[in-house]
Write a protein that holds these residues in place. Structure first.
Motif, PDB file in Angstrom:
ATOM      1  N   LYS A  10     -74.924  30.613 -23.274  1.00 54.05           N
ATOM      2  CA  LYS A  10     -74.690  30.959 -24.672  1.00 54.05           C
ATOM      3  C   LYS A  10     -73.296  30.479 -25.035  1.00 54.05           C
ATOM      4  CE  LYS A  10     -75.054  35.090 -27.603  1.00 54.05           C
ATOM      5  NZ  LYS A  10     -75.352  36.546 -27.548  1.00 54.05           N
ATOM      6  N   TYR A  11     -73.207  29.621 -26.073  1.00 56.73           N
ATOM      7  CA  TYR A  11     -71.890  29.141 -26.505  1.00 56.73           C
ATOM      8  C   TYR A  11     -71.184  30.237 -27.312  1.00 56.73           C
ATOM      9  CZ  TYR A  11     -72.803  24.343 -24.965  1.00 56.73           C
ATOM     10  OH  TYR A  11     -73.038  23.225 -24.199  1.00 56.73           O
ATOM     11  N   PRO A  12     -69.854  30.145 -27.433  1.00 62.65           N
ATOM     12  CA  PRO A  12     -69.097  31.173 -28.161  1.00 62.65           C
ATOM     13  C   PRO A  12     -69.605  31.398 -29.598  1.00 62.65           C
ATOM     14  CG  PRO A  12     -67.591  29.735 -26.991  1.00 62.65           C
ATOM     15  CD  PRO A  12     -68.956  29.139 -26.832  1.00 62.65           C
ATOM     16  N   ASN A  13     -70.231  30.365 -30.200  1.00 60.29           N
ATOM     17  CA  ASN A  13     -70.745  30.527 -31.570  1.00 60.29           C
ATOM     18  C   ASN A  13     -72.089  31.253 -31.610  1.00 60.29           C
ATOM     19  OD1 ASN A  13     -72.460  28.617 -30.524  1.00 60.29           O
ATOM     20  ND2 ASN A  13     -71.974  27.016 -31.994  1.00 60.29           N
ATOM     21  N   GLY A  14     -72.579  31.675 -30.426  1.00 54.25           N
ATOM     22  CA  GLY A  14     -73.822  32.447 -30.394  1.00 54.25           C
ATOM     23  C   GLY A  14     -75.066  31.634 -30.087  1.00 54.25           C
ATOM     24  N   ILE A  15     -74.943  30.298 -30.125  1.00 52.39           N
ATOM     25  CA  ILE A  15     -76.110  29.458 -29.832  1.00 52.39           C
ATOM     26  C   ILE A  15     -76.474  29.542 -28.347  1.00 52.39           C
ATOM     27  CG2 ILE A  15     -76.897  27.045 -29.637  1.00 52.39           C
ATOM     28  CD1 ILE A  15     -75.568  26.461 -32.275  1.00 52.39           C
ATOM     29  N   VAL A  16     -77.759  29.791 -28.079  1.00 48.81           N
ATOM     30  CA  VAL A  16     -78.253  29.815 -26.706  1.00 48.81           C
ATOM     31  C   VAL A  16     -78.805  28.424 -26.394  1.00 48.81           C
ATOM     32  CG1 VAL A  16     -79.943  30.824 -25.125  1.00 48.81           C
ATOM     33  CG2 VAL A  16     -78.755  32.287 -26.785  1.00 48.81           C
ATOM     34  N   ALA A  17     -78.084  27.685 -25.545  1.00 48.32           N
ATOM     35  CA  ALA A  17     -78.472  26.303 -25.246  1.00 48.32           C
ATOM     36  C   ALA A  17     -79.404  26.220 -24.040  1.00 48.32           C
ATOM     37  CB  ALA A  17     -77.228  25.449 -25.020  1.00 48.32           C
ATOM     38  N   LEU A  18     -79.232  27.110 -23.072  1.00 49.93           N
ATOM     39  CA  LEU A  18     -80.146  27.188 -21.925  1.00 49.93           C
ATOM     40  C   LEU A  18     -80.615  28.630 -21.810  1.00 49.93           C
ATOM     41  CD1 LEU A  18     -78.301  25.032 -19.181  1.00 49.93           C
ATOM     42  CD2 LEU A  18     -80.011  24.284 -20.866  1.00 49.93           C
ATOM     43  N   GLY A  35     -86.375  15.178 -24.150  1.00 51.21           N
ATOM     44  CA  GLY A  35     -86.555  16.312 -25.058  1.00 51.21           C
ATOM     45  C   GLY A  35     -85.895  16.019 -26.388  1.00 51.21           C
ATOM     46  N   PRO A  36     -86.260  16.776 -27.419  1.00 51.07           N
ATOM     47  CA  PRO A  36     -85.702  16.537 -28.757  1.00 51.07           C
ATOM     48  C   PRO A  36     -84.195  16.810 -28.825  1.00 51.07           C
ATOM     49  CG  PRO A  36     -87.271  18.391 -28.761  1.00 51.07           C
ATOM     50  CD  PRO A  36     -87.224  17.870 -27.372  1.00 51.07           C
ATOM     51  N   SER A  37     -83.546  16.313 -29.864  1.00 50.38           N
ATOM     52  CA  SER A  37     -82.122  16.597 -30.070  1.00 50.38           C
ATOM     53  C   SER A  37     -81.910  18.098 -30.190  1.00 50.38           C
ATOM     54  CB  SER A  37     -81.625  15.917 -31.349  1.00 50.38           C
ATOM     55  OG  SER A  37     -81.519  14.543 -31.127  1.00 50.38           O
ATOM     56  N   GLY A  38     -80.845  18.568 -29.568  1.00 49.81           N
ATOM     57  CA  GLY A  38     -80.527  19.993 -29.637  1.00 49.81           C
ATOM     58  C   GLY A  38     -81.298  20.844 -28.639  1.00 49.81           C
ATOM     59  N   ALA A  39     -82.102  20.209 -27.780  1.00 49.91           N
ATOM     60  CA  ALA A  39     -82.947  20.954 -26.834  1.00 49.91           C
ATOM     61  C   ALA A  39     -82.159  21.588 -25.693  1.00 49.91           C
ATOM     62  CB  ALA A  39     -84.012  20.016 -26.251  1.00 49.91           C
ATOM     63  N   GLY A  40     -80.973  21.005 -25.407  1.00 51.95           N
ATOM     64  CA  GLY A  40     -80.162  21.531 -24.311  1.00 51.95           C
ATOM     65  C   GLY A  40     -79.924  20.531 -23.187  1.00 51.95           C
ATOM     66  N   LYS A  41     -80.297  19.267 -23.406  1.00 52.33           N
ATOM     67  CA  LYS A  41     -80.171  18.244 -22.350  1.00 52.33           C
ATOM     68  C   LYS A  41     -78.710  18.041 -21.918  1.00 52.33           C
ATOM     69  CE  LYS A  41     -82.090  14.963 -24.846  1.00 52.33           C
ATOM     70  NZ  LYS A  41     -82.293  15.756 -26.085  1.00 52.33           N
ATOM     71  N   SER A  42     -77.834  17.851 -22.905  1.00 49.20           N
ATOM     72  CA  SER A  42     -76.424  17.622 -22.562  1.00 49.20           C
ATOM     73  C   SER A  42     -75.824  18.846 -21.880  1.00 49.20           C
ATOM     74  CB  SER A  42     -75.602  17.282 -23.802  1.00 49.20           C
ATOM     75  OG  SER A  42     -75.974  16.018 -24.278  1.00 49.20           O
ATOM     76  N   THR A  43     -76.177  20.017 -22.364  1.00 53.88           N
ATOM     77  CA  THR A  43     -75.667  21.246 -21.747  1.00 53.88           C
ATOM     78  C   THR A  43     -76.125  21.325 -20.298  1.00 53.88           C
ATOM     79  OG1 THR A  43     -75.742  22.349 -23.897  1.00 53.88           O
ATOM     80  CG2 THR A  43     -75.598  23.767 -21.953  1.00 53.88           C
ATOM     81  N   PHE A  44     -77.400  21.025 -20.065  1.00 53.74           N
ATOM     82  CA  PHE A  44     -77.975  21.003 -18.721  1.00 53.74           C
ATOM     83  C   PHE A  44     -77.164  20.072 -17.820  1.00 53.74           C
ATOM     84  CE2 PHE A  44     -81.028  18.980 -15.777  1.00 53.74           C
ATOM     85  CZ  PHE A  44     -81.652  20.078 -15.195  1.00 53.74           C
ATOM     86  N   GLU A  51     -68.621  20.851 -16.465  1.00 57.85           N
ATOM     87  CA  GLU A  51     -67.953  20.679 -17.750  1.00 57.85           C
ATOM     88  C   GLU A  51     -68.212  21.953 -18.575  1.00 57.85           C
ATOM     89  OE1 GLU A  51     -66.100  18.186 -18.782  1.00 57.85           O
ATOM     90  OE2 GLU A  51     -65.963  18.679 -20.911  1.00 57.85           O
ATOM     91  N   GLU A  52     -69.377  22.557 -18.334  1.00 56.61           N
ATOM     92  CA  GLU A  52     -69.697  23.881 -18.887  1.00 56.61           C
ATOM     93  C   GLU A  52     -70.136  24.773 -17.727  1.00 56.61           C
ATOM     94  OE1 GLU A  52     -69.261  24.896 -21.885  1.00 56.61           O
ATOM     95  OE2 GLU A  52     -69.088  23.043 -23.061  1.00 56.61           O
ATOM     96  N   SER A  53     -69.921  26.090 -17.871  1.00 57.66           N
ATOM     97  CA  SER A  53     -70.358  27.026 -16.838  1.00 57.66           C
ATOM     98  C   SER A  53     -71.459  27.915 -17.391  1.00 57.66           C
ATOM     99  CB  SER A  53     -69.200  27.916 -16.402  1.00 57.66           C
ATOM    100  OG  SER A  53     -68.101  27.135 -16.073  1.00 57.66           O
TER     101      SER A  53
HETATM  102  P1  ADP Z   1     -79.233  17.935 -26.531  1.00 57.73           P
HETATM  103  O1  ADP Z   1     -78.359  17.218 -25.549  1.00 57.73           O
HETATM  104  O2  ADP Z   1     -80.635  18.099 -26.046  1.00 57.73           O
HETATM  105  O3  ADP Z   1     -79.196  17.322 -27.899  1.00 57.73           O
HETATM  106  P2  ADP Z   1     -77.239  20.045 -26.424  1.00 57.73           P
HETATM  107  O4  ADP Z   1     -77.161  20.578 -25.047  1.00 57.73           O
HETATM  108  O5  ADP Z   1     -76.183  19.107 -26.868  1.00 57.73           O
HETATM  109  O6  ADP Z   1     -78.696  19.433 -26.660  1.00 57.73           O
HETATM  110  O7  ADP Z   1     -77.230  21.258 -27.455  1.00 57.73           O
HETATM  111  C1  ADP Z   1     -78.065  22.411 -27.327  1.00 57.73           C
HETATM  112  C2  ADP Z   1     -77.687  23.395 -28.406  1.00 57.73           C
HETATM  113  O8  ADP Z   1     -76.367  23.895 -28.140  1.00 57.73           O
HETATM  114  C3  ADP Z   1     -77.639  22.797 -29.804  1.00 57.73           C
HETATM  115  O9  ADP Z   1     -78.074  23.780 -30.708  1.00 57.73           O
HETATM  116  C4  ADP Z   1     -76.185  22.481 -29.997  1.00 57.73           C
HETATM  117  O10 ADP Z   1     -75.840  22.508 -31.361  1.00 57.73           O
HETATM  118  C5  ADP Z   1     -75.502  23.592 -29.232  1.00 57.73           C
HETATM  119  N1  ADP Z   1     -74.211  23.194 -28.660  1.00 57.73           N
HETATM  120  C6  ADP Z   1     -73.971  22.149 -27.822  1.00 57.73           C
HETATM  121  N2  ADP Z   1     -72.686  22.101 -27.454  1.00 57.73           N
HETATM  122  C7  ADP Z   1     -72.081  23.138 -28.072  1.00 57.73           C
HETATM  123  C8  ADP Z   1     -70.732  23.656 -28.095  1.00 57.73           C
HETATM  124  N3  ADP Z   1     -69.752  23.093 -27.374  1.00 57.73           N
HETATM  125  N4  ADP Z   1     -70.481  24.762 -28.825  1.00 57.73           N
HETATM  126  C9  ADP Z   1     -71.467  25.348 -29.518  1.00 57.73           C
HETATM  127  N5  ADP Z   1     -72.736  24.941 -29.563  1.00 57.73           N
HETATM  128  C10 ADP Z   1     -73.052  23.853 -28.834  1.00 57.73           C
END
Ligand code: ADP
Ligand code: ADP
Length: 228
Positions: A10-18, A35-44, A51-53
Motif C-alpha cells: 500500500k503506497y502512502p497515498n492509500g493505493i494498494v498496488a499488490l 498486464g494492463p497499466s496500473g496493474a502493479g507490474k512495476s511495483t512487483f 526499490e520498494e518494500s
Molecule cells: P504497472 O507497472 O502495472 O503500470 P504500477 O506498479 O506502476 O503498475 O502501479 C500500480 C498502482 O500503484 C497504480 O495505481 C499506480 O498509480 C500506483 N503507484 C505506483 N507507484 C506509486 C507511488 N510511488 N506512489 C503512489 N502510488 C503509486
C-alpha cells in the motif's frame, strides 16, 4: 530463488498496488510479467531489487528475507541483481566503457579484472568498438545494449527488466531479446515486464499476468493474452 508470500503493498497515498501476492521463481527461469497499466507490474519488479518494500508479507531472494536485511546490506543485494530500464538510465557524462565499468568500480575490483570484464561484456553485446563514445552519440538500441552489458557485468543471478523494448523499434527490440535469450541460456534468471505482444507470443516463456495487484494467470509457454 525468488519467493513472495502474501505480499501486500500500500503506497502512502492509500493505493494498494499488490494485494496479497504469492509467487515462486526458480533459478534459470525466463518470466514475462504482463498486464494492463496500473496493474502493479512495476511495483512487483521494484520489490525484487528493494526499490520498494512490502507493507506486509514475506519476500525472499536467494533465501534472504528482504524485509529483514539491514539498509547497509541493500547494495550487496543489488549486486546480485542486474536491472534494465525502458529509458536506459545511462550516466550521460560517462562514456560507454565507464558506464559499464562503474558497477565494478564501486565494488573495488582490480583495474585489470575490471578492464577484462568490461571489454568482455561490451563484446557480448557487439559494441566493444564504441567503448569511447558517449550515450548521446548512440542510437536507442545501442544505448539499451549498453545497459544490458551494464546489468550483467557483475555476473548477477537474476536480470530484471522493466519494459526494456518500450522505447525501441521492432527490429531493435528483437536484438535486445536475443541478448536476453543468450543471458538466460547461460543460467541467469530473467524477469521482464512487457507490453510487447509479438515478443511474448513468439519467444515463449513463462507468463505471469498481473491484474489489480494479484496474479490473474501464470502459465509456462503462455501467450500475451491481451488485445492491442
Ligand atoms: P504497472 O507497472 O502495472 O503500470 P504500477 O506498479 O506502476 O503498475 O502501479 C500500480 C498502482 O500503484 C497504480 O495505481 C499506480 O498509480 C500506483 N503507484 C505506483 N507507484 C506509486 C507511488 N510511488 N506512489 C503512489 N502510488 C503509486
Ligand atoms: P582488446 O585488447 O580486447 O582488443 P582494446 O584494449 O583494444 O581491446 O579496447 C577495446 C575498446 O575499449 C577500445 O575502443 C578502447 O579504446 C576501449 N577501452 C579500453 N580501455 C578503456 C578505458 N579504460 N576507458 C575507456 N575506453 C577503454
Amino acid at each position: 530463488m525468488i519467493q513472495m508470500k502474501n505480499v501486500y503493498k500500500k503506497y502512502p497515498n492509500g493505493i494498494v498496488a499488490l494485494n496479497g501476492m504469492n509467487v515462486e521463481i526458480k533459478q534459470g527461469e525466463f518470466v514475462y510479467i504482463v498486464g494492463p497499466s496500473g496493474a502493479g507490474k512495476s511495483t512487483f519488479i521494484k520489490m525484487m531489487y528493494r526499490e520498494e518494500s512490502p507493507t506486509s508479507g514475506q519476500m525472499l531472494v536467494n533465501g534472504v528475507d528482504l524485509a529483514k536485511i539491514k539498509r547497509k546490506n541493500v547494495p550487496l543485494l543489488r549486486r546480485q541483481i542486474g536491472v534494465v530500464f525502458q529509458d536506459f538510465k545511462l550516466l550521460p557524462r560517462l562514456n560507454v566503457y565507464e558506464n559499464v565499468a562503474f558497477a565494478l568500480e564501486v565494488i573495488e575490483e582490480k583495474p585489470e579484472a575490471i578492464r577484462k570484464r568490461v571489454l568482455e561484456v561490451l563484446d557480448l553485446v557487439g559494441l566493444k568498438h564504441k567503448a569511447r563514445m558517449f550515450p548521446r552519440e548512440l542510437s536507442g538500441g545501442e544505448q539499451q545494449r549498453i545497459s544490458v552489458a551494464r546489468s550483467i557485468v557483475n555476473t548477477p543471478k537474476v536480470v530484471i527488466a522493466d519494459e526494456p523494448t518500450g522505447n525501441l523499434d521492432p527490429e531493435t527490440s528483437w536484438d535486445i531479446m536475443n541478448l536476453f535469450e543468450r543471458i538466460n541460456a547461460s543460467g541467469t534468471t530473467i524477469l521482464m515486464a512487457t507490453h510487447n505482444r509479438e515478443i511474448v507470443n513468439t519467444m515463449r516463456h513463462r507468463v505471469i499476468a498481473i491484474e489489480g495487484g494479484l496474479i490473474a494467470r501464470d502459465e509456462v509457454g503462455g501467450d500475451y493474452g491481451y488485445e492491442g
